[in-house]
Design a protein around this motif. Structure first.
Motif, PDB file in Angstrom:
ATOM      1  N   LEU A   1      32.793  44.336  41.224  1.00  0.00           N
ATOM      2  CA  LEU A   1      33.133  42.717  42.299  1.00  0.00           C
ATOM      3  C   LEU A   1      33.112  43.375  43.790  1.00  0.00           C
ATOM      4  O   LEU A   1      32.120  42.779  44.145  1.00  0.00           O
ATOM      5  N   VAL A   2      32.467  44.811  44.294  1.00  0.00           N
ATOM      6  CA  VAL A   2      32.607  44.983  45.365  1.00  0.00           C
ATOM      7  C   VAL A   2      30.867  45.243  45.571  1.00  0.00           C
ATOM      8  O   VAL A   2      30.102  44.244  46.765  1.00  0.00           O
TER       9      VAL A   2
ATOM     10  N   GLY B   1      26.269  40.080  52.472  1.00  0.00           N
ATOM     11  CA  GLY B   1      25.395  40.798  52.870  1.00  0.00           C
ATOM     12  C   GLY B   1      24.905  41.281  54.212  1.00  0.00           C
ATOM     13  O   GLY B   1      25.259  41.221  55.200  1.00  0.00           O
ATOM     14  N   PRO B   2      23.712  39.755  53.783  1.00  0.00           N
ATOM     15  CA  PRO B   2      23.311  40.339  55.051  1.00  0.00           C
ATOM     16  C   PRO B   2      24.061  38.532  56.406  1.00  0.00           C
ATOM     17  O   PRO B   2      23.502  39.214  57.332  1.00  0.00           O
ATOM     18  N   GLN B   3      24.523  37.998  56.039  1.00  0.00           N
ATOM     19  CA  GLN B   3      26.265  37.680  56.836  1.00  0.00           C
ATOM     20  C   GLN B   3      26.638  38.531  57.439  1.00  0.00           C
ATOM     21  O   GLN B   3      27.342  38.919  58.969  1.00  0.00           O
ATOM     22  N   LEU B   4      27.191  39.537  56.535  1.00  0.00           N
ATOM     23  CA  LEU B   4      28.080  40.335  57.655  1.00  0.00           C
ATOM     24  C   LEU B   4      27.194  41.062  58.485  1.00  0.00           C
ATOM     25  O   LEU B   4      27.884  41.631  59.391  1.00  0.00           O
TER      26      LEU B   4
END
Length: 54
Positions: A29-30, A38-41
């Motif tokens: 899930l992670v 990932g890219p947004q974070l």
């Protein structure tokens, strides 16, 4: 000792213990969330750090 019977525990060999399944599912899930968001974070973190740093 002949008069004492041995208490046999349930043999669970071959079964996946619950904690192993939970650990593997959590890791999956992670990884899925990291791949999807990932890219947004990373963009949000970069913006926040540049706003604080000046």
């Amino acid at each position: 000792m002949k008069g004492i019977q041995r208490l046999d525990r349930h043999d669970e060999r071959g079964d996946v213990p619950g904690w192993v399944m939970i650990t593997v599912m959590s890791a999956g899930l992670v990884a899925l969330l990291a791949a999807a968001a990932g890219p947004q974070l990373q963009s949000m973190l970069t913006q926040a750090l540049s706003a604080v740093g000046g």
